[in-house]
Design a protein around this motif. Structure first.
Motif, PDB file in Angstrom:
ATOM      1  N   UNK A  25       0.833  -1.213   0.000  1.00 44.31           N
ATOM      2  CA  UNK A  25       0.000   0.000   0.000  1.00 44.31           C
ATOM      3  C   UNK A  25       0.865   1.260   0.000  1.00 44.31           C
ATOM      4  N   UNK A  26       1.868   1.325   0.897  1.00 42.72           N
ATOM      5  CA  UNK A  26       2.661   2.547   1.010  1.00 42.72           C
ATOM      6  C   UNK A  26       3.579   2.751  -0.191  1.00 42.72           C
ATOM      7  N   UNK A  27       4.000   1.662  -0.845  1.00 37.85           N
ATOM      8  CA  UNK A  27       4.757   1.815  -2.103  1.00 37.85           C
ATOM      9  C   UNK A  27       3.856   2.448  -3.161  1.00 37.85           C
ATOM     10  N   UNK A  28       2.651   1.932  -3.252  1.00 33.79           N
ATOM     11  CA  UNK A  28       1.710   2.443  -4.249  1.00 33.79           C
ATOM     12  C   UNK A  28       1.375   3.905  -3.997  1.00 33.79           C
ATOM     13  N   UNK A  29       1.220   4.286  -2.739  1.00 30.62           N
ATOM     14  CA  UNK A  29       0.891   5.663  -2.385  1.00 30.62           C
ATOM     15  C   UNK A  29       2.099   6.594  -2.448  1.00 30.62           C
ATOM     16  N   UNK A  31       4.224   6.978  -0.045  1.00 30.58           N
ATOM     17  CA  UNK A  31       4.410   7.519   1.302  1.00 30.58           C
ATOM     18  C   UNK A  31       5.673   6.902   1.903  1.00 30.58           C
ATOM     19  N   UNK A  32       6.820   7.593   1.733  1.00 29.89           N
ATOM     20  CA  UNK A  32       8.091   7.011   2.151  1.00 29.89           C
ATOM     21  C   UNK A  32       8.238   6.939   3.670  1.00 29.89           C
ATOM     22  N   UNK A  33       7.573   7.816   4.400  1.00 28.88           N
ATOM     23  CA  UNK A  33       7.633   7.743   5.857  1.00 28.88           C
ATOM     24  C   UNK A  33       6.992   6.455   6.352  1.00 28.88           C
ATOM     25  N   UNK A  34       5.779   6.201   5.913  1.00 30.28           N
ATOM     26  CA  UNK A  34       5.072   4.982   6.328  1.00 30.28           C
ATOM     27  C   UNK A  34       5.708   3.743   5.712  1.00 30.28           C
ATOM     28  N   UNK A  35       6.255   3.871   4.504  1.00 26.20           N
ATOM     29  CA  UNK A  35       6.918   2.737   3.870  1.00 26.20           C
ATOM     30  C   UNK A  35       8.144   2.314   4.680  1.00 26.20           C
ATOM     31  N   UNK A  36       8.936   3.277   5.133  1.00 24.12           N
ATOM     32  CA  UNK A  36      10.113   2.946   5.946  1.00 24.12           C
ATOM     33  C   UNK A  36       9.697   2.195   7.202  1.00 24.12           C
ATOM     34  N   UNK A  37       8.629   2.637   7.822  1.00 27.47           N
ATOM     35  CA  UNK A  37       8.130   1.965   9.034  1.00 27.47           C
ATOM     36  C   UNK A  37       7.615   0.565   8.714  1.00 27.47           C
ATOM     37  N   UNK A  38       6.879   0.428   7.613  1.00 32.25           N
ATOM     38  CA  UNK A  38       6.339  -0.878   7.225  1.00 32.25           C
ATOM     39  C   UNK A  38       7.464  -1.857   6.866  1.00 32.25           C
TER      40      UNK A  38
END
Length: 128
Positions: A25-29, A31-38
């Motif tokens: 989801x965060x890759x698609x969006x 959103x690098x902040x949330x992607x790093x956390x995920x």
């Protein structure tokens, strides 16, 4: 994040499933902040199994790069301690020691007691 909660409750398979979906989801969006956390959470879930540990290492490294790109160095000590754990168990002892040293440095610089505690614990394992 729910994946983190699952992992720390010992439900690594469930945590990994949640983490995989979050990364997607965060890759698609974008959103690098949330992607790093995920990525970090998924890496944590995968790091406990010998079958998935190498992928966990790669995810920690990607997470670390994203945090650094965003200038979020304060989290570096935590990710480095997690990555050190994986490198140690994969047999890359020299890299593990380097990461623990960097993790301690970051932990001290930013007052991150979690990173300091984890790195100190790992040092104890490394010398035993």
């Amino acid at each position: 994040m729910r994946g983190w909660e699952e992992s720390h409750a010992g439900r690594f398979t469930e945590g990994a499933a949640v983490g995989e979906r979050a990364v997607e989801i965060f890759r698609r969006l974008g959103d690098t902040t949330k992607l790093a956390e995920a990525l970090r959470t998924l890496g944590d879930c995968l790091s406990y199994s010998p079958d998935t540990r190498a992928r966990g290492r790669d995810l920690f490294e990607e997470s670390q790069r994203l945090y650094a790109q965003r200038g979020e160095d304060s989290i570096a000590g935590q990710v480095e301690s997690q990555s050190a754990y994986v490198h140690w168990h994969l047999g890359d002892r020299d890299r593990a020691r380097i990461l623990v040293g960097r993790g301690l440095e970051h932990g001290r610089r930013f007052g991150d007691l979690w990173a300091i505690a984890m790195c100190t614990t790992l040092l104890g394992h490394f010398v035993s």
